[in-house]
Design an enzyme around this catalytic site. Structure first.
Site, PDB file in Angstrom:
ATOM      1  N   ASP A 127       0.855  -1.187   0.000  1.00  0.00           N
ATOM      2  CA  ASP A 127       0.000   0.000   0.000  1.00  0.00           C
ATOM      3  C   ASP A 127       0.892   1.238   0.000  1.00  0.00           C
ATOM      4  O   ASP A 127       1.895   1.303   0.710  1.00  0.00           O
ATOM      5  CB  ASP A 127      -0.922   0.000   1.229  1.00  0.00           C
ATOM      6  CG  ASP A 127      -2.065   0.990   1.079  1.00  0.00           C
ATOM      7  OD1 ASP A 127      -3.224   0.537   0.939  1.00  0.00           O
ATOM      8  OD2 ASP A 127      -1.813   2.219   1.081  1.00  0.00           O
ATOM      9  N   ILE A 128       0.505   2.237  -0.771  1.00  0.00           N
ATOM     10  CA  ILE A 128       1.312   3.455  -0.906  1.00  0.00           C
ATOM     11  C   ILE A 128       1.287   4.294   0.377  1.00  0.00           C
ATOM     12  O   ILE A 128       2.194   5.099   0.602  1.00  0.00           O
ATOM     13  CB  ILE A 128       0.803   4.274  -2.124  1.00  0.00           C
ATOM     14  CG1 ILE A 128       1.892   5.186  -2.667  1.00  0.00           C
ATOM     15  CG2 ILE A 128      -0.458   5.043  -1.794  1.00  0.00           C
ATOM     16  CD1 ILE A 128       1.544   5.780  -4.030  1.00  0.00           C
ATOM     17  N   HIS A 175     -10.316  -5.167  -3.322  1.00  0.00           N
ATOM     18  CA  HIS A 175      -8.973  -5.386  -2.768  1.00  0.00           C
ATOM     19  C   HIS A 175      -9.091  -5.802  -1.315  1.00  0.00           C
ATOM     20  O   HIS A 175      -9.912  -5.269  -0.565  1.00  0.00           O
ATOM     21  CB  HIS A 175      -8.086  -4.144  -2.903  1.00  0.00           C
ATOM     22  CG  HIS A 175      -8.731  -2.870  -2.450  1.00  0.00           C
ATOM     23  ND1 HIS A 175      -9.657  -2.206  -3.216  1.00  0.00           N
ATOM     24  CD2 HIS A 175      -8.582  -2.152  -1.318  1.00  0.00           C
ATOM     25  CE1 HIS A 175     -10.060  -1.135  -2.567  1.00  0.00           C
ATOM     26  NE2 HIS A 175      -9.441  -1.071  -1.405  1.00  0.00           N
TER      27      HIS A 175
END
Ligand code: 5GP
Ligand code: ZN
Length: 118
Positions: A35-36, A104
């Protein structure tokens, strides 16, 4: 492998390699990446290679993809030695924080996780 992707979807663009991502795991059904904006020491997103918006929109034919996302999360957790306690999360709808409309599974771990979540 661009089959079943949506041209305007950010996660489909990651699947096609048009947006870079830090790959964690991949198999025939799913792709997993960091995850960013991580919310825990492990915060991985696991997505099906077929585009569909989320759990609300899933059809019976998507059952295997959803299950495979969870099995991939379990495998990643095993590899990272976070099996003492981790969480898999599906945010379903904007009211629950869903901001990307390609299903997701969040895999969160590596720290203690309180319950209930906010
Ligand atoms: P949601 O809020 O829909 O449950 O989760 C979307 C997640 O995707 C968020 O945790 C957000 O940080 C992550 N995210 C959004 N855009 C990108 C991106 O371009 N790359 C990566 N690696 N993660 C992203
Ligand atoms: Zn998509």
């Amino acid at each position: 492998m661009a089959n079943d992707t949506d041209s305007s979807c950010i996660f489909c663009r990651i699947l096609r390699g048009e947006i870079p991502s830090k790959k964690v795991y991949e198999d025939e059904y799913v792709y997993a990446f960091e995850d960013i904006d991580p919310k825990a020491p492990t915060h991985v997103l696991v997505i099906p290679k077929k585009h569909f918006a989320g759990l609300k929109e899933a059809q019976a034919e998507d059952a295997e993809a959803i299950g495979r996302c969870h099995l991939a999360a379990a495998e990643i957790a095993r590899r990272r030695n976070i099996e003492h306690g981790y969480r898999t999360v599906l945010n379903v709808g904007p009211g629950a924080g869903q901001s990307v409309f390609h299903l997701h599974v969040h895999l969160l771990g590596g720290r203690s996780l309180s319950w209930p979540p906010g």
